[in-house]
Enzyme design. Sequence first.
Site, mmCIF file in Angstrom:
data_model
loop_
_atom_site.group_PDB
_atom_site.id
_atom_site.type_symbol
_atom_site.label_atom_id
_atom_site.label_comp_id
_atom_site.label_asym_id
_atom_site.label_seq_id
_atom_site.Cartn_x
_atom_site.Cartn_y
_atom_site.Cartn_z
ATOM 1 N N ASP A 14 0.835 -1.197 0.000
ATOM 2 C CA ASP A 14 0.000 0.000 0.000
ATOM 3 C C ASP A 14 0.872 1.250 0.000
ATOM 4 O OD1 ASP A 14 -2.374 -1.365 -0.019
ATOM 5 O OD2 ASP A 14 -2.741 -1.217 2.132
ATOM 6 N N GLY A 42 -3.235 -5.373 1.024
ATOM 7 C CA GLY A 42 -3.985 -6.563 0.656
ATOM 8 C C GLY A 42 -4.561 -7.206 1.898
ATOM 9 N N GLN A 43 -5.750 -7.750 1.757
ATOM 10 C CA GLN A 43 -6.406 -8.332 2.931
ATOM 11 C C GLN A 43 -5.556 -9.434 3.564
ATOM 12 O OE1 GLN A 43 -9.415 -8.416 0.047
ATOM 13 N NE2 GLN A 43 -11.034 -7.904 1.478
ATOM 14 N N HIS A 65 -0.655 -0.743 -4.586
ATOM 15 C CA HIS A 65 -1.975 -0.118 -4.604
ATOM 16 C C HIS A 65 -1.840 1.285 -4.017
ATOM 17 C CE1 HIS A 65 -4.511 -4.068 -4.754
ATOM 18 N NE2 HIS A 65 -3.461 -4.099 -5.562
ATOM 19 N N ASN A 80 -19.474 -4.569 4.766
ATOM 20 C CA ASN A 80 -19.967 -3.304 5.308
ATOM 21 C C ASN A 80 -21.236 -2.891 4.567
ATOM 22 O OD1 ASN A 80 -19.214 -2.100 2.865
ATOM 23 N ND2 ASN A 80 -17.315 -1.253 3.677
ATOM 24 N N GLU A 105 -21.054 -2.749 0.670
ATOM 25 C CA GLU A 105 -20.964 -4.092 0.098
ATOM 26 C C GLU A 105 -22.279 -4.850 0.235
ATOM 27 O OE1 GLU A 105 -16.368 -3.669 1.449
ATOM 28 O OE2 GLU A 105 -17.676 -5.007 2.585
ATOM 29 N N HIS A 115 -19.987 -4.904 9.514
ATOM 30 C CA HIS A 115 -19.276 -3.856 10.253
ATOM 31 C C HIS A 115 -19.476 -2.516 9.568
ATOM 32 C CE1 HIS A 115 -15.983 -4.204 7.229
ATOM 33 N NE2 HIS A 115 -16.155 -5.507 7.365
ATOM 34 N N THR A 116 -19.786 -1.528 10.371
ATOM 35 C CA THR A 116 -19.934 -0.168 9.871
ATOM 36 C C THR A 116 -19.335 0.769 10.901
ATOM 37 O OG1 THR A 116 -21.491 1.456 8.948
ATOM 38 C CG2 THR A 116 -22.220 0.247 10.898
ATOM 39 N N ASP A 153 -10.424 -5.400 7.612
ATOM 40 C CA ASP A 153 -9.738 -6.700 7.659
ATOM 41 C C ASP A 153 -9.368 -7.069 9.088
ATOM 42 O OD1 ASP A 153 -9.829 -6.518 4.863
ATOM 43 O OD2 ASP A 153 -7.926 -5.450 4.810
#
Length: 454
Positions: free
Chosen positions: A32, A110-111, A174, A290, A293, A340-341, A438
């Site tokens: 990242d 990455g997850q 990324h 979330n 999604e 999850h939010t 994650d």
Amino acid sequence: MWDRLYASAFEKVINRLGNIGRVLLAYNTNIDAIKYLNSRDLEERVNRAGKEEVLRYSEELPEKIMSVQQLLGSILWSVKLGKAAELFVESCSTRFYMKLWGWDELRMGGQVGIMANLLGGVYGIPVIAHVPQISRLQAGLFKDGPIYVPKIENGQLRLVHPKEFNADEESCIHFIYEFPRGFTVFDFEAPRENRFIGSADDYNPNLFIRTEFRKNFDEIAKNVDLAIVSGLQALTKDNYREPFETIRGHLEVLNDRNVPAHLEFAFTPDETVRKAILDFLGNFWSVGLNEVELASIMEVIGEKRLAEKLLANDPVDPIAVTEAMLKLAERAGVKRIHFHTYGYYLALTDYKGEFVRDALLFAALAAAAKAKLGDVHSMDDIVKAMKVPVNERAKPVEEALAKEYGMEKGLAEVDDYQLAFVPTKIVEKPKSTVGIGDTISSSAFVGEFALKMG
């Protein structure tokens, strides 16, 4: 009450994490490159690129990034809504633009990479990770600890730490554009902190699966108790079929060995891929997502009004979330849905017990540590997160759930399911938002099984 429950849950989980054997993590790992957005710089870039065209792309996300205008417009979309999104950058000139724009820091991405460093590097749970490209830079970002990648030596499968893999493959980068709550650009103001991700590597978006995994998956699966699958989000209708066949095969092996597998969903722009994920979701034990999604899945099953309700309010309407989770559970046959939010988490399970709620509480502490520090370095960081205040804005959410479902102490029965709720701990000025989802999902999943096995 919640402070007591937090303290109790933490003690229960950390005393039982040793019950977890190996966890398989597949398939996406990258680097990242994080850029903290500057209002003036972003406005100047938008003006130079053509403000009118850029603003057009801020209304609705494209399926992929084909121009600088789409990149900047997508960033504005995230700022305006305070929502995270990730899109594949196909245009070479836009990738070059992002490289010239630069970054403030490089981190594990990455997850799979984020989860491996947390589960293996902090919790001490042995993990076997799929790393598409093990460059020296990528390998160096893995923490010390029981983190392994498969390696073939003299025809034999060995598990080695990425730093011992001794290869210098490509770096998959990324670009992540972070903004704080209240960040303003033109007349947009971010309602909460978040980020936009421009994916600029050709391995993860095509779900490249290494030969070691393809040829030796049966042997790898013998060594694991749990599995977490991620990285399907950048696939398209043109390239998803082959990797999906491989994943189906892997899931069959895991299910034959009674290894519970969790799918960590991420924003998936391609509707064909979303439908395909939905079609084989029943092969998973669990899924995490979330509101963006979950809304995107409601759209593909024809629940457009419900999808709109999920994105209409802040905090997200918990009754709409529960309704959507029930529809998803019935449609997909998955045993556990973890939502999850910002401000609260829910878990809908076809089994019952306080351990589901306690695992969510442990995950919320890990997420608070991640938000506060940018990375979790040790269990002490999670202990310190106990001091972060519980989200006051979650009280109306809890009251709505109590009124609708008779929820007490974060637990209720809804139809034939258990619904677990926890208010999260809110870090006022998070250092970073990357990887928090994650952190939440992997902590809750392994925490739940640690408590179950204990």
